[in-house]
Design a protein around this motif. Structure first.
Motif, PDB file in Angstrom:
ATOM      1  N   SER A 193       0.845  -1.187   0.000  1.00 52.67           N
ATOM      2  CA  SER A 193       0.000   0.000   0.000  1.00 52.67           C
ATOM      3  C   SER A 193       0.883   1.240   0.000  1.00 52.67           C
ATOM      4  O   SER A 193       2.059   1.177   0.378  1.00 52.67           O
ATOM      5  CB  SER A 193      -0.921   0.010   1.222  1.00 52.67           C
ATOM      6  OG  SER A 193      -1.803  -1.085   1.190  1.00 52.67           O
ATOM      7  N   TYR A 228      -2.717  -4.044  -1.789  1.00 55.11           N
ATOM      8  CA  TYR A 228      -2.912  -3.823  -3.221  1.00 55.11           C
ATOM      9  C   TYR A 228      -1.866  -4.591  -4.027  1.00 55.11           C
ATOM     10  O   TYR A 228      -0.780  -4.895  -3.537  1.00 55.11           O
ATOM     11  CB  TYR A 228      -2.782  -2.333  -3.560  1.00 55.11           C
ATOM     12  CG  TYR A 228      -3.869  -1.456  -3.000  1.00 55.11           C
ATOM     13  CD1 TYR A 228      -4.952  -1.062  -3.787  1.00 55.11           C
ATOM     14  CD2 TYR A 228      -3.814  -0.996  -1.689  1.00 55.11           C
ATOM     15  CE1 TYR A 228      -5.950  -0.241  -3.288  1.00 55.11           C
ATOM     16  CE2 TYR A 228      -4.811  -0.173  -1.175  1.00 55.11           C
ATOM     17  CZ  TYR A 228      -5.870   0.200  -1.981  1.00 55.11           C
ATOM     18  OH  TYR A 228      -6.849   1.006  -1.474  1.00 55.11           O
ATOM     19  N   ASN A 230       0.444  -3.817  -7.269  1.00 50.21           N
ATOM     20  CA  ASN A 230       0.931  -2.582  -7.865  1.00 50.21           C
ATOM     21  C   ASN A 230       1.734  -2.868  -9.122  1.00 50.21           C
ATOM     22  O   ASN A 230       2.657  -3.686  -9.098  1.00 50.21           O
ATOM     23  CB  ASN A 230       1.800  -1.825  -6.856  1.00 50.21           C
ATOM     24  CG  ASN A 230       1.045  -1.552  -5.572  1.00 50.21           C
ATOM     25  OD1 ASN A 230       0.191  -0.690  -5.523  1.00 50.21           O
ATOM     26  ND2 ASN A 230       1.352  -2.319  -4.520  1.00 50.21           N
ATOM     27  N   GLN A 303      -2.609   0.705  -9.456  1.00 52.28           N
ATOM     28  CA  GLN A 303      -2.946  -0.168  -8.341  1.00 52.28           C
ATOM     29  C   GLN A 303      -4.138  -1.051  -8.678  1.00 52.28           C
ATOM     30  O   GLN A 303      -5.059  -0.638  -9.379  1.00 52.28           O
ATOM     31  CB  GLN A 303      -3.273   0.649  -7.092  1.00 52.28           C
ATOM     32  CG  GLN A 303      -2.068   1.330  -6.468  1.00 52.28           C
ATOM     33  CD  GLN A 303      -2.379   1.823  -5.066  1.00 52.28           C
ATOM     34  OE1 GLN A 303      -3.081   2.801  -4.891  1.00 52.28           O
ATOM     35  NE2 GLN A 303      -1.856   1.122  -4.071  1.00 52.28           N
ATOM     36  N   ARG A 305      -7.029  -3.382  -6.626  1.00 49.22           N
ATOM     37  CA  ARG A 305      -7.610  -3.585  -5.292  1.00 49.22           C
ATOM     38  C   ARG A 305      -8.455  -4.851  -5.262  1.00 49.22           C
ATOM     39  O   ARG A 305      -9.211  -5.128  -6.197  1.00 49.22           O
ATOM     40  CB  ARG A 305      -8.469  -2.380  -4.903  1.00 49.22           C
ATOM     41  CG  ARG A 305      -9.091  -2.473  -3.517  1.00 49.22           C
ATOM     42  CD  ARG A 305      -9.905  -1.236  -3.165  1.00 49.22           C
ATOM     43  NE  ARG A 305     -10.901  -0.983  -4.174  1.00 49.22           N
ATOM     44  CZ  ARG A 305     -11.039   0.172  -4.823  1.00 49.22           C
ATOM     45  NH1 ARG A 305     -10.230   1.177  -4.578  1.00 49.22           N
ATOM     46  NH2 ARG A 305     -11.976   0.320  -5.732  1.00 49.22           N
TER      47      ARG A 305
END
Length: 474
Positions: A193, A228, A230, A303, A305
């Motif tokens: 994150s 997350y 990334n 990102q 989620r």
């Protein structure tokens, strides 16, 4: 509180606002009818017969009650007994400082709460008009959402329009794509994150209304388990993505519709049209991250989620889009780590309908021309899951108090709920939907430093909200 036996309330729409309103009335001992058109009729964006279906993101946004208006609003909703907040916290998935949910578990849980409430009669049929016989003699709450059916929208337009002129307002909202987690190339993508702010573990207390046990949720403290996924980009990779985004085929609006996008849900390609660096200062900003392959901050970063508790699917944060499906398939594969992604859902675009609230609504959210009809949720001009639920919750509490012979004072504008409801009353040259934010609140009496301003406004809001709760007897 004594229970009143005959339903005097009819709520149209089983989304967040409708469910919150119905449950608030039931808690006050007031029976109501909740009309939901699914599965008889589905809007262009809905696919599930469940109540409280989340058709866009699965995020309820920030939980930070000091630094964000929506975080403060959630705190106020919890104090008011919000069902949305209670269910969301029990269906949460890791999302850093945000509250995100497994959307399937969330809808299942909310549906079960409504179905098991004896004072709520859930009726699965479409209400095509405000003059439907089923509504006769009742206080009506229209919580049909921004995707209200054409016939009910037309009836509502007739009810609020000046003679000879029909009012119709709308804007466009966009949905981000979802990909399978195991199709993301983890030799490129990495977990984590922004600034390392991962979420605390999900709630683990008993939640009998959930079909899946909380033990199935991922432990966010496990190794290599950031909230997350990334996808870092070099400058060359970002430029290729940006140029493809600009050239991509887009779904056109109908000839009779003027295309108006809500700023908070701008399609990613519309943001790209504003300039080459717009995305790197917006949804693709890389600050707070280090690419583990290089040890340096990437030029841009996308990102992903988690969409469900098992974290088998992820949505592309900030990538709501109106590109054609074929264009999405080509363009998003240019993102490092997504070259072989399996798309579970492509993004889409739909029209959202709302009214000019300051012109046509009273402070109690009733129509000025038909005061037995109230509106709740996004159709009023509030924007967002949390704001819609808060609107329905507030209306349910207000109508319940009124049914028991008490008029509630409006929450002060210094609170998140009060600021949001004031937005619906404040005269505006061109009324537009809004999320809750500190800009809707009055300025502090004493000037504060920029870094401390939000904190001081949040502290003031909490004090004023507690005082209002006491005054209102809630």
């Amino acid at each position: 509180m004594d229970t009143i036996s005959t339903p005097a309330f009819a709520i149209i729409g089983g989304g967040l606002a409708g469910c919150e309103c119905a449950l608030a009335l039931a808690r006050a001992g007031l029976p109501c009818e909740l009309y939901e058109q699914k599965p008889e009729v589905f809007s262009p964006a809905h696919v599930s017969p469940l109540l409280g279906e989340l058709v866009c993101s699965n995020s309820f946004r920030s939980n930070d009650a000091q630094g964000s208006g929506v975080g403060l609003l959630k705190q106020e909703m919890r104090k008011l007994g919000s069902a949305t907040m209670a269910v969301a916290e029990r269906c949460s998935v890791p999302a850093g400082k945000a509250l995100a949910v497994d959307r399937s578990l969330f809808s299942q849980a909310l549906t079960r709460l409504v179905e098991e409430e004896p004072l709520i009669t859930l009726i699965r049929r479409q209400i095509p008009s405000l003059d439907d016989p089923a509504l006769e003699g009742k206080t009506v709450i229209v919580a049909a959402g921004p995707l209200v059916s054409e016939n009910l929208a037309s009836s509502l337009a007739d009810a609020i329009s000046s003679e000879g002129e029909k009012t119709r307002l709308y804007f466009y909202d966009a949905i981000a794509p979802i990909v399978r987690a195991d199709s993301v190339d983890m030799t490129i993508a990495f977990r984590g994150s922004r600034y390392g702010n991962d979420a605390p573990p999900p709630y683990s207390d008993d939640a009998p209304f959930l079909e899946k046990p909380m033990e199935t949720m991922v432990d966010p403290n496990a190794a290599d388990n950031g909230d997350y996924l990334n996808c870092p980009m070099t400058r060359a990779e970002y430029t290729a993505f940006y140029e493809a985004l600009r050239d991509a085929e887009r779904v056109p609006a109908h000839d009779f519709e003027k295309e108006i996008h809500f700023e908070g849900c701008m399609p990613i390609e519309a943001l790209a049209d504003r300039g080459e660096r717009t995305l790197t200062f917006g949804p693709l900003k890389p600050v707070g991250f280090t690419d583990p392959r290089t040890g340096r901050r990437p030029y841009a970063l996308l990102q992903l989620r988690a969409e469900n508790a098992e974290r088998t699917s992820f949505n592309l944060v900030g990538c709501q889009t109106k590109m054609t499906y074929g264009a999405q398939d080509r363009v998003f594969r240019l993102v490092p780590g997504l070259a072989h992604a399996e798309f579970l859902r492509f993004g889409s675009v739909h029209r959202n309908t709302y009214v000019n609230a300051p012109e046509c609504l009273n402070p109690d959210l009733s129509l000025k021309k038909r005061p037995n009809v109230h509106l709740a949720g996004q159709i009023t001009g509030v924007e967002g899951y949390v704001e819609s639920a808060a609107c329905g919750l507030w209306l349910g509490i207000l109508l319940a108090a009124r049914a028991h012979g008490k008029e509630l004072p409006l929450p002060p504008q210094t609170t998140a709920l009060g600021a949001l409801m004031h937005h619906l009353r404040a005269p505006a040259k061109q009324f537009t939907p809004s999320n809750v934010h500190f800009g809707l609140m009055p300025e502090l009496e004493e000037r504060a430093k920029k870094k401390a301003r939000k904190t001081e406004m949040a502290d003031r809001g909490r004090v004023d909200f507690d005082a209002w709760l006491s005054e209102a007897g809630l």
